[in-house]
Design a protein around this motif. Structure first.
Motif, PDB file in Angstrom:
ATOM      1  N   PHE A 128       0.823  -1.217   0.000  1.00 43.23           N
ATOM      2  CA  PHE A 128       0.000   0.000   0.000  1.00 43.23           C
ATOM      3  C   PHE A 128       0.860   1.272   0.000  1.00 43.23           C
ATOM      4  N   ASP A 129       2.076   1.191  -0.471  1.00 44.67           N
ATOM      5  CA  ASP A 129       3.001   2.319  -0.448  1.00 44.67           C
ATOM      6  C   ASP A 129       3.207   2.830  -1.879  1.00 44.67           C
ATOM      7  N   MET A 130       2.763   4.057  -2.142  1.00 43.32           N
ATOM      8  CA  MET A 130       2.872   4.624  -3.483  1.00 43.32           C
ATOM      9  C   MET A 130       4.315   4.824  -3.907  1.00 43.32           C
ATOM     10  N   THR A 131       5.191   5.143  -2.955  1.00 47.63           N
ATOM     11  CA  THR A 131       6.604   5.314  -3.280  1.00 47.63           C
ATOM     12  C   THR A 131       7.211   3.995  -3.742  1.00 47.63           C
ATOM     13  N   VAL A 132       6.880   2.924  -3.054  1.00 47.76           N
ATOM     14  CA  VAL A 132       7.360   1.599  -3.447  1.00 47.76           C
ATOM     15  C   VAL A 132       6.827   1.235  -4.831  1.00 47.76           C
ATOM     16  N   GLN A 133       5.546   1.490  -5.066  1.00 48.97           N
ATOM     17  CA  GLN A 133       4.973   1.149  -6.366  1.00 48.97           C
ATOM     18  C   GLN A 133       5.665   1.921  -7.491  1.00 48.97           C
ATOM     19  N   SER A 134       5.877   3.200  -7.294  1.00 43.07           N
ATOM     20  CA  SER A 134       6.533   4.008  -8.329  1.00 43.07           C
ATOM     21  C   SER A 134       7.943   3.487  -8.605  1.00 43.07           C
ATOM     22  N   ARG A 135       8.681   3.180  -7.553  1.00 47.21           N
ATOM     23  CA  ARG A 135      10.042   2.692  -7.722  1.00 47.21           C
ATOM     24  C   ARG A 135      10.065   1.358  -8.477  1.00 47.21           C
ATOM     25  N   GLU A 136       9.160   0.450  -8.118  1.00 47.20           N
ATOM     26  CA  GLU A 136       9.145  -0.870  -8.739  1.00 47.20           C
ATOM     27  C   GLU A 136       8.699  -0.799 -10.197  1.00 47.20           C
ATOM     28  N   LEU A 137       7.762   0.071 -10.511  1.00 49.98           N
ATOM     29  CA  LEU A 137       7.341   0.230 -11.903  1.00 49.98           C
ATOM     30  C   LEU A 137       8.461   0.819 -12.755  1.00 49.98           C
ATOM     31  N   GLN A 138       9.166   1.799 -12.213  1.00 49.21           N
ATOM     32  CA  GLN A 138      10.301   2.366 -12.948  1.00 49.21           C
ATOM     33  C   GLN A 138      11.351   1.290 -13.207  1.00 49.21           C
ATOM     34  N   ARG A 139      11.563   0.408 -12.246  1.00 44.38           N
ATOM     35  CA  ARG A 139      12.512  -0.686 -12.441  1.00 44.38           C
ATOM     36  C   ARG A 139      12.008  -1.652 -13.511  1.00 44.38           C
ATOM     37  N   LEU A 140      10.725  -2.023 -13.444  1.00 42.71           N
ATOM     38  CA  LEU A 140      10.173  -2.968 -14.409  1.00 42.71           C
ATOM     39  C   LEU A 140      10.199  -2.409 -15.830  1.00 42.71           C
ATOM     40  N   ALA A 141      10.129  -1.091 -15.952  1.00 46.69           N
ATOM     41  CA  ALA A 141      10.200  -0.486 -17.291  1.00 46.69           C
ATOM     42  C   ALA A 141      11.535  -0.805 -17.965  1.00 46.69           C
ATOM     43  N   GLN A 142      12.541  -1.113 -17.157  1.00 42.92           N
ATOM     44  CA  GLN A 142      13.865  -1.440 -17.704  1.00 42.92           C
ATOM     45  C   GLN A 142      14.118  -2.940 -17.779  1.00 42.92           C
ATOM     46  N   GLU A 143      13.179  -3.737 -17.309  1.00 44.65           N
ATOM     47  CA  GLU A 143      13.358  -5.187 -17.277  1.00 44.65           C
ATOM     48  C   GLU A 143      12.810  -5.820 -18.568  1.00 44.65           C
ATOM     49  N   PRO A 144      13.295  -7.016 -18.921  1.00 46.99           N
ATOM     50  CA  PRO A 144      12.831  -7.680 -20.151  1.00 46.99           C
ATOM     51  C   PRO A 144      11.517  -8.427 -19.949  1.00 46.99           C
TER      52      PRO A 144
ATOM     53  N   ALA B 255       1.186   8.132 -11.492  1.00 43.90           N
ATOM     54  CA  ALA B 255       0.923   8.230 -12.929  1.00 43.90           C
ATOM     55  C   ALA B 255       2.210   8.123 -13.748  1.00 43.90           C
ATOM     56  N   ASP B 256       3.244   8.870 -13.383  1.00 40.76           N
ATOM     57  CA  ASP B 256       4.484   8.862 -14.169  1.00 40.76           C
ATOM     58  C   ASP B 256       5.098   7.469 -14.219  1.00 40.76           C
ATOM     59  N   ALA B 257       5.065   6.772 -13.101  1.00 43.53           N
ATOM     60  CA  ALA B 257       5.666   5.447 -13.057  1.00 43.53           C
ATOM     61  C   ALA B 257       4.909   4.466 -13.939  1.00 43.53           C
ATOM     62  N   HIS B 258       3.597   4.562 -13.953  1.00 45.15           N
ATOM     63  CA  HIS B 258       2.824   3.691 -14.840  1.00 45.15           C
ATOM     64  C   HIS B 258       3.059   4.049 -16.311  1.00 45.15           C
ATOM     65  N   GLN B 259       3.156   5.345 -16.586  1.00 44.14           N
ATOM     66  CA  GLN B 259       3.424   5.748 -17.962  1.00 44.14           C
ATOM     67  C   GLN B 259       4.801   5.288 -18.427  1.00 44.14           C
TER      68      GLN B 259
ATOM     69  N   LYS C 119       6.013  -1.593 -23.400  1.00 44.16           N
ATOM     70  CA  LYS C 119       5.416  -2.779 -22.783  1.00 44.16           C
ATOM     71  C   LYS C 119       3.896  -2.605 -22.675  1.00 44.16           C
ATOM     72  N   THR C 120       3.199  -3.714 -22.719  1.00 43.37           N
ATOM     73  CA  THR C 120       1.751  -3.686 -22.548  1.00 43.37           C
ATOM     74  C   THR C 120       1.415  -3.458 -21.078  1.00 43.37           C
ATOM     75  N   LEU C 121       0.499  -2.536 -20.819  1.00 41.81           N
ATOM     76  CA  LEU C 121       0.068  -2.240 -19.452  1.00 41.81           C
ATOM     77  C   LEU C 121      -1.432  -2.444 -19.335  1.00 41.81           C
ATOM     78  N   VAL C 122      -1.835  -3.334 -18.442  1.00 30.72           N
ATOM     79  CA  VAL C 122      -3.247  -3.546 -18.105  1.00 30.72           C
ATOM     80  C   VAL C 122      -3.436  -3.153 -16.646  1.00 30.72           C
ATOM     81  N   LEU C 123      -4.447  -2.347 -16.375  1.00 25.52           N
ATOM     82  CA  LEU C 123      -4.688  -1.823 -15.040  1.00 25.52           C
ATOM     83  C   LEU C 123      -5.857  -2.539 -14.370  1.00 25.52           C
TER      84      LEU C 123
END
Length: 340
Positions: free
Chosen positions: A74-90, A105-109, A116-120
């Motif tokens: 439930f931590d938005m900071t953690v979610q943003s960090r992990e999404l930014q990391r996944l954007a660089q993962e294969p 929003a920025d991290a999801h974008q 990559k395909t993003l489904v919410l």
């Protein structure tokens, strides 16, 4: 059941059972052998375990691998960090339940900008558009859940009652929709009821939110709590004060279901269907990966659960036999354990 709510941009729902794969799309999905990461608000809930099970089952059926499951706590900071990391993962696709709106929003974008395909799930962050920044939002009809909760609580409220709403204190579309619908139904059907509200920011703060609500409203006669886990904290706080208040909530977790089955404080539950939602999210992800445009909002109806149908509803929602706690609460004649 009819889906009454609208999507994050006012879209009308396409029911999840209408999103199916053709034979050609299924073959393309299997040939793609896609990799998918799942980003959840929490993995420590009955809802999350069933949601994930639905996704994994359908993705595995079409040769796609769930290569990572992220618990954001439930931590938005953690979610943003992990999404930014996944954007660089294969990985080929990410399925995510946004914890907030503008803050994530920025991290999801970043996922969609990385190709990559993003489904919410449940929510589209501020400024994100379907078909551009994400493929689709897959959700329960949260407006419908709020309506169901109001209908289930109303018979337990006396005339001129004061009823409390304890909601999530984060900018989150799903829980906003539940409260809006609950208020609308009460305004139309029980205008005699006065509504008061308190909010919590973490699940563990829900009991304190209840204490604040009672401190300002000592005539409180009923409650709507936005989902089952905070409702359990509210129940504990109410009992600590010696208060016997009828409660309606959302999600058929085992603890809330047992409370309902035993005739406790929970009088009604508006249940989601997380396994089916997970299946729908998995199918939507595969279809987006093979190039099919999706409707912007795919939704499932909720299920009204009372003490009378809780055993049957549990089996429908969780795809499993009702556990002994529920069966014992209903005093079913259970078979004796075999002895050696």
């Amino acid at each position: 059941m009819v889906i009454t709510g609208l999507g994050p941009h006012g879209e009308r729902a396409v029911p999840a059972d209408q999103i199916v794969m053709s034979e050609a799309e299924a073959a393309a999905a299997r040939a793609g052998r896609y990799s998918v990461a799942v980003v959840l608000h929490t993995t420590a809930s009955d809802w999350s375990s069933q949601e994930l099970a639905g996704m994994v089952s359908v993705l595995g059926s079409y040769s796609a691998a769930v290569v990572e499951v992220v618990d954001c706590g439930f931590d938005m900071t953690v979610q943003s960090r992990e999404l930014q990391r996944l954007a660089q993962e294969p990985v080929d696709a990410v399925i995510s339940i946004p914890i907030g709106n503008a803050a994530v929003a920025d991290a999801h974008q970043a996922i969609s900008r990385a190709g990559k395909t993003l489904v919410l799930l449940d929510n589209a962050p501020t400024g994100m558009l379907p078909g551009v920044d994400y493929a689709s939002v897959v959700s329960t009809d949260n407006f419908g859940l709020g309506t169901i909760a109001a209908e289930l609580l109303a018979p337990h409220l006396p005339e001129e009652a004061v009823a409390g709403i304890i909601n999530y204190g984060v900018d989150f579309f799903a829980t906003h929709e539940r409260e809006i619908a609950f208020r609308k139904w009460m305004q139309l059907q029980r205008p005699d009821v006065t509504l008061v509200r308190e909010r919590f920011k973490t699940i563990d703060e829900a009991g304190a939110a209840f204490d604040r609500l009672v401190a300002g409203n000592d005539d409180l006669e009923g409650l709507f709590v936005t989902w089952d886990e905070p409702a359990i904290r509210v129940i504990a706080a109410a009992r600590a004060r010696g208060l016997d208040l009828p409660i309606a909530t959302v999600d058929l977790g085992i603890t809330a279901a047992t409370e309902l089955c035993e005739g406790g404080l929970v009088k009604g539950i508006a249940s989601q269907r997380p396994h089916e939602q997970g299946v729908a999210a998995g199918v939507a992800t595969l279809l987006a990966l093979v190039g099919r445009p999706l409707p912007p909002w795919i939704a499932l109806p909720g299920l009204a659960v009372t003490e009378r149908n809780v055993i049957e509803a549990y089996q429908v929602v969780w795809h499993a036999p009702a556990p002994p706690a529920l069966l014992n609460a209903r005093k079913w004649n259970l078979p004796r354990q075999a002895t050696s």
